[in-house]
Design an enzyme around this catalytic site. Structure first.
Site, PDB file in Angstrom:
ATOM      1  N   VAL A   1       0.813  -1.221   0.000  1.00 15.71           N
ATOM      2  CA  VAL A   1       0.000   0.000   0.000  1.00 15.71           C
ATOM      3  C   VAL A   1       0.845   1.270   0.000  1.00 15.71           C
ATOM      4  O   VAL A   1       0.293   2.371  -0.046  1.00 15.71           O
ATOM      5  CB  VAL A   1      -0.984   0.049   1.194  1.00 15.71           C
ATOM      6  CG1 VAL A   1      -1.969  -1.092   1.129  1.00 15.71           C
ATOM      7  CG2 VAL A   1      -0.248   0.084   2.524  1.00 15.71           C
ATOM      8  N   LYS A   2       2.167   1.137   0.041  1.00 14.67           N
ATOM      9  CA  LYS A   2       3.015   2.320   0.016  1.00 14.67           C
ATOM     10  C   LYS A   2       3.145   2.856  -1.413  1.00 14.67           C
ATOM     11  O   LYS A   2       2.545   2.350  -2.351  1.00 14.67           O
ATOM     12  CB  LYS A   2       4.389   1.988   0.615  1.00 14.67           C
ATOM     13  CG  LYS A   2       4.351   1.566   2.090  1.00 14.67           C
ATOM     14  CD  LYS A   2       3.730   2.627   2.965  1.00 14.67           C
ATOM     15  CE  LYS A   2       3.999   2.420   4.460  1.00 14.67           C
ATOM     16  NZ  LYS A   2       3.473   1.171   5.011  1.00 14.67           N
ATOM     17  N   ILE A   3       3.965   3.870  -1.588  1.00 10.39           N
ATOM     18  CA  ILE A   3       4.010   4.628  -2.835  1.00 10.39           C
ATOM     19  C   ILE A   3       4.595   3.802  -3.982  1.00 10.39           C
ATOM     20  O   ILE A   3       4.083   3.813  -5.101  1.00 10.39           O
ATOM     21  CB  ILE A   3       4.773   5.942  -2.601  1.00 10.39           C
ATOM     22  CG1 ILE A   3       3.966   6.798  -1.614  1.00 10.39           C
ATOM     23  CG2 ILE A   3       5.015   6.691  -3.901  1.00 10.39           C
ATOM     24  CD1 ILE A   3       4.762   7.800  -0.857  1.00 10.39           C
TER      25      ILE A   3
END
Length: 387
Positions: A189-191
């Site tokens: 879910v990070k960049i």
């Protein structure tokens, strides 16, 4: 929970180039400890303006080896912010050290420099390491925090798990202008993602070498580090008590192709955030504030229910959004309120700004694959929830 109409708060974006890169590793001679991990480290160092990047299997591992590299151990003390995932505080305890917290500012939801200065002035015991947490993609006020830490002889690790691709004070987050080490996460879910994975950046070659040692059992074949005299060619020395925190070649290959798209991914998140700002401005919400000294990477878009302007509760809004296929979440439950931390003597009320934030916060969808139609669905659901 899911389905075609479900809009998550965050998710990975995987391209054919990403898939091809991972498949190429699977067809190669190396699945671990091959050429892709150093290539990914070079990409992260370049993206952050750091001299060194050390890739590991999670941001938790990166925080742990960072603490170990700075000499944290039993009898040590770490201060961090309560508004974070539990891993930030847990790594101090995994080193045998104690942990305490500094409350956040109501503007950026990051460690408050004024609260830090006040706590240091009253402290009988000062921390060895400070871990400010960059929240939702925006850097904490590192100029102020770094200056305070330097005046007190405190080492600094930036928990920038949310912040790859962000800028602060005219430089990329990760350049370690006001810290010793900076840590990033590459969770899905990070960049950008490596499936699971993390990295620590630093300008200090010695710290980078120590983190590299701790990530791989404390074992070395480097003659400059080995203590065995006249070692045979097959021999290695364990020169420290390390761990197996290595990143695989598949993860690193994914990271290399993901990192190539980092500016595009961050720009999209920033455009989506601007649309949210415009469309949510008239609702009884407190919207994210941007520090003029930086540019957020917009990992999250946390909204706060403005309880001075509506009698709708956070739970009512949360439930309405979930019931309408909007996969909202809440970041974060203040660490000091967790049962394991209450057993250490922390209590509700200890850090009131963090608790004020938590009682009102909802993270609404923001990710690279979020388009305007999906975003308009989120906005319409929020308008209905707050009507």
């Amino acid at each position: 929970m899911g389905g075609a109409g479900f809009i998550p708060y965050g998710r990975q974006d995987i391209t054919e180039d990403d898939i091809d890169a991972v498949v190429a590793v699977l067809r190669s001679d190396f699945l671990t400890q091959g050429p892709k991990v150093p290539e990914f480290e070079t990409a992260i160092a370049h993206a952050t303006g750091s001299s060194h990047a050390v890739a590991v299997n999670s941001a938790t591992s990166a925080l742990h080896v960072a603490c170990l590299a700075l000499g944290l151990g039993p009898g040590g003390l770490v201060w961090t912010a309560p508004n974070t995932f539990v891993a930030t505080a847990n790594v101090a305890r995994l080193c045998g050290a104690d942990v305490d917290f500094v409350d956040i500012r109501a503007s950026d939801y990051c460690m408050d420099p004024a609260a830090l200065e006040a706590k240091l002035a009253a402290a009988d015991r000062k921390p060895d390491i400070l871990i400010p947490v960059h929240f939702a993609g925006q850097s904490a006020d590192m100029k102020a925090i770094g200056a305070i830490a330097k005046a007190h002889g405190i080492r600094v690790i930036e928990d920038a798990s949310h912040c790859i691709g962000a800028d602060y004070n005219g430089r990329p987050v990760g350049a370690c202008e006001f810290s010793d080490i900076c840590v990033f996460s590459f969770h899905p879910v990070k960049i950008i993602t490596t499936a699971e994975g993390g990295a620590a950046t630093t300008q200090d070659a010695g710290l980078a070498a120590r983190m590299g040692l701790f990530r791989s059992h404390g074992v070395t074949r480097d003659p400059a580090l080995m203590e065995t005299e006249s070692a045979e060619p097959w021999e290695y020395d364990q020169v420290a008590l390390g761990l197996n925190y290595r990143m695989t070649e598949m993860q690193a290959a994914l990271g290399v192709t993901q990192a190539a798209r980092l500016p595009e991914v961050v720009a999209h998140r920033q455009r989506m955030a601007e649309r949210y700002h415009a469309r949510l401005a008239d609702l009884p919400l407190i919207l994210p504030w941007q520090n003029p000294d930086g540019a957020s990477a917009l990992h999250l878009y946390p909204i706060l229910i403005d309880t001075d302007k509506t009698d709708r509760t956070r739970r009512a809004v949360f439930d309405h959004l979930r019931a309408n296929g909007i996969g909202v979440n809440v970041h974060y439950i203040p660490v000091h309120t967790q049962p394991d931390y209450r057993r250490l003597g922390f209590a509700r009320g200890d850090f009131p700004v963090s608790e004020w934030y938590y009682a009102r916060a909802i993270s609404i969808p923001l990710y690279y694959g979020l388009d305007e139609d999906k975003q308009d669905r989120v906005v319409a659901a929020l308008q209905a929830a707050l009507a």
